[in-house]
Motif scaffolding. Structure first.
Motif, mmCIF file in Angstrom:
data_model
loop_
_atom_site.group_PDB
_atom_site.id
_atom_site.type_symbol
_atom_site.label_atom_id
_atom_site.label_comp_id
_atom_site.label_asym_id
_atom_site.label_seq_id
_atom_site.Cartn_x
_atom_site.Cartn_y
_atom_site.Cartn_z
ATOM 1 N N ALA A 111 4.454 55.120 68.470
ATOM 2 C CA ALA A 111 5.859 55.120 68.885
ATOM 3 C C ALA A 111 6.319 53.708 69.216
ATOM 4 C CB ALA A 111 6.050 56.044 70.085
ATOM 5 N N THR A 112 5.456 52.919 69.849
ATOM 6 C CA THR A 112 5.818 51.534 70.179
ATOM 7 C C THR A 112 6.009 50.705 68.914
ATOM 8 O OG1 THR A 112 4.577 51.712 72.237
ATOM 9 C CG2 THR A 112 5.114 49.502 71.490
ATOM 10 N N LEU A 113 5.161 50.918 67.920
ATOM 11 C CA LEU A 113 5.297 50.181 66.669
ATOM 12 C C LEU A 113 6.561 50.580 65.925
ATOM 13 C CD1 LEU A 113 1.593 50.200 65.519
ATOM 14 C CD2 LEU A 113 2.909 48.231 66.311
ATOM 15 N N VAL A 114 6.932 51.855 65.989
ATOM 16 C CA VAL A 114 8.182 52.288 65.360
ATOM 17 C C VAL A 114 9.370 51.730 66.138
ATOM 18 C CG1 VAL A 114 9.600 54.299 64.798
ATOM 19 C CG2 VAL A 114 7.158 54.332 64.331
ATOM 20 N N HIS A 115 9.257 51.696 67.461
ATOM 21 C CA HIS A 115 10.333 51.200 68.319
ATOM 22 C C HIS A 115 10.595 49.717 68.075
ATOM 23 C CE1 HIS A 115 12.769 50.476 71.846
ATOM 24 N NE2 HIS A 115 11.844 49.719 72.397
ATOM 25 N N SER A 116 9.548 48.926 68.003
ATOM 26 C CA SER A 116 9.710 47.488 67.784
ATOM 27 C C SER A 116 8.564 46.998 66.906
ATOM 28 C CB SER A 116 9.712 46.732 69.110
ATOM 29 O OG SER A 116 9.808 45.349 68.875
ATOM 30 N N TRP A 117 8.880 46.706 65.668
ATOM 31 C CA TRP A 117 7.875 46.293 64.710
ATOM 32 C C TRP A 117 7.163 45.015 65.144
ATOM 33 C CZ3 TRP A 117 5.590 49.177 61.382
ATOM 34 C CH2 TRP A 117 4.868 48.625 60.350
ATOM 35 N N ASP A 118 7.787 44.202 65.965
ATOM 36 C CA ASP A 118 7.164 42.962 66.444
ATOM 37 C C ASP A 118 5.921 43.218 67.282
ATOM 38 O OD1 ASP A 118 9.090 41.465 65.191
ATOM 39 O OD2 ASP A 118 10.337 41.256 66.973
ATOM 40 N N PHE A 119 5.745 44.462 67.751
ATOM 41 C CA PHE A 119 4.570 44.783 68.561
ATOM 42 C C PHE A 119 3.279 44.612 67.769
ATOM 43 C CE2 PHE A 119 1.671 47.897 70.613
ATOM 44 C CZ PHE A 119 1.582 47.263 71.842
ATOM 45 N N TRP A 120 3.356 44.645 66.435
ATOM 46 C CA TRP A 120 2.161 44.423 65.621
ATOM 47 C C TRP A 120 1.470 43.116 65.992
ATOM 48 C CZ3 TRP A 120 -0.595 47.688 63.117
ATOM 49 C CH2 TRP A 120 -0.033 48.774 62.477
ATOM 50 N N GLN A 121 2.269 42.087 66.279
ATOM 51 C CA GLN A 121 1.688 40.786 66.613
ATOM 52 C C GLN A 121 0.804 40.877 67.846
ATOM 53 O OE1 GLN A 121 5.210 38.463 67.070
ATOM 54 N NE2 GLN A 121 5.704 38.526 64.902
ATOM 55 N N THR A 122 1.170 41.736 68.776
ATOM 56 C CA THR A 122 0.404 41.894 70.006
ATOM 57 C C THR A 122 -0.768 42.848 69.815
ATOM 58 O OG1 THR A 122 2.460 41.607 71.225
ATOM 59 C CG2 THR A 122 0.611 42.535 72.430
ATOM 60 N N ALA A 123 -0.563 43.890 69.043
ATOM 61 C CA ALA A 123 -1.527 44.976 68.957
ATOM 62 C C ALA A 123 -2.615 44.794 67.913
ATOM 63 C CB ALA A 123 -0.780 46.279 68.674
ATOM 64 N N MET A 124 -2.446 43.891 66.975
ATOM 65 C CA MET A 124 -3.333 43.848 65.813
ATOM 66 C C MET A 124 -4.806 43.622 66.171
ATOM 67 S SD MET A 124 -3.440 44.465 62.707
ATOM 68 C CE MET A 124 -1.740 44.529 62.253
ATOM 69 N N VAL A 125 -5.116 42.705 67.046
ATOM 70 C CA VAL A 125 -6.516 42.424 67.378
ATOM 71 C C VAL A 125 -7.171 43.659 67.994
ATOM 72 C CG1 VAL A 125 -8.049 41.050 68.824
ATOM 73 C CG2 VAL A 125 -6.148 39.955 67.640
ATOM 74 N N GLY A 126 -6.507 44.265 68.951
ATOM 75 C CA GLY A 126 -7.053 45.467 69.578
ATOM 76 C C GLY A 126 -7.206 46.611 68.603
ATOM 77 N N LEU A 127 -6.247 46.765 67.687
ATOM 78 C CA LEU A 127 -6.337 47.833 66.687
ATOM 79 C C LEU A 127 -7.542 47.643 65.773
ATOM 80 C CD1 LEU A 127 -2.616 48.299 65.645
ATOM 81 C CD2 LEU A 127 -4.089 49.985 66.732
ATOM 82 N N TRP A 128 -7.769 46.413 65.315
ATOM 83 C CA TRP A 128 -8.908 46.165 64.440
ATOM 84 C C TRP A 128 -10.219 46.430 65.166
ATOM 85 C CZ3 TRP A 128 -9.049 46.487 59.562
ATOM 86 C CH2 TRP A 128 -7.951 46.123 58.799
ATOM 87 N N LEU A 129 -10.336 45.989 66.406
ATOM 88 C CA LEU A 129 -11.560 46.261 67.165
ATOM 89 C C LEU A 129 -11.760 47.760 67.360
ATOM 90 C CD1 LEU A 129 -11.420 43.421 69.842
ATOM 91 C CD2 LEU A 129 -12.953 43.587 67.871
ATOM 92 N N TYR A 130 -10.676 48.468 67.647
ATOM 93 C CA TYR A 130 -10.753 49.920 67.829
ATOM 94 C C TYR A 130 -11.208 50.606 66.536
ATOM 95 C CZ TYR A 130 -9.191 54.724 68.564
ATOM 96 O OH TYR A 130 -9.128 56.092 68.640
ATOM 97 N N PHE A 131 -10.569 50.253 65.415
ATOM 98 C CA PHE A 131 -10.917 50.891 64.148
ATOM 99 C C PHE A 131 -12.333 50.535 63.697
ATOM 100 C CE2 PHE A 131 -6.189 51.197 63.425
ATOM 101 C CZ PHE A 131 -6.151 52.562 63.631
#
Length: 161
Positions: A111-131
């Motif tokens: 929902a946050t990524l849909v709300h503001s696509w710029d959140f990818w810049q913040t979330a990408m490192v954590g997402l890759w580690l999670y995946f």
């Protein structure tokens, strides 16, 4: 309780869990600050009630998708409950409630990524580690279920050796 990512950073499971809790609290705190500042700005402008009832005009001509805000409110409320459930006394008494509320957090991320696509810049490192961590767990589970090999951090060896 073992993760090659934790081992790569030289962390025990307990140390990694402490970082996980600290980062979760930080994320929850930042979410609360963001929402509080937005609401305060609306209240200062005298548009709080209007903006709460009609989201779309609040972000006109921006890259922010206001239509997902009701979903974010629902999942945000669940996040607050997850934060409260993470308190040691509550978590020990009602672990499965705590765990099930955690399962909603990826929905907040989407929902946050849909709300503001710029959140990818913040979330990408954590997402890759999670995946990466989940892919490793899935591969270990597949190997265990097949019964052919068991992978450890030291080596892969046939089960029963």
């Amino acid at each position: 309780k073992r993760s090659s990512l934790s081992a790569a950073f030289g962390l025990s499971w307990e140390s990694a869990l402490a970082y996980h809790r600290w980062l979760g609290g930080l994320g929850l705190g930042l979410m609360l600050v963001h929402v509080s500042l937005e609401l305060a700005a609306w209240a200062f402008d005298g548009a709080l009630v209007t903006n709460l009832l009609h989201y779309a005009p609040t972000h006109a001509d921006t890259d922010i998708n206001a239509s997902v805000i009701p979903l974010m409110e629902a999942v945000g409320a669940a996040s607050l409950l997850a934060g409260a459930a993470a308190l040691p006394a509550v978590r020990r008494r009602s672990y499965y409630t705590f765990y099930r509320l955690h399962l909603l957090l990826p929905l907040l991320l989407v929902a946050t990524l849909v709300h503001s696509w710029d959140f990818w810049q913040t979330a990408m490192v954590g997402l890759w580690l999670y995946f990466l961590d989940k892919a490793e767990l899935a591969s270990l589970l597949a190997l265990d279920l097949s019964g052919s090999r068991r992978c450890t951090l030291e080596a892969c060896r046939p089960v029963g050796d």
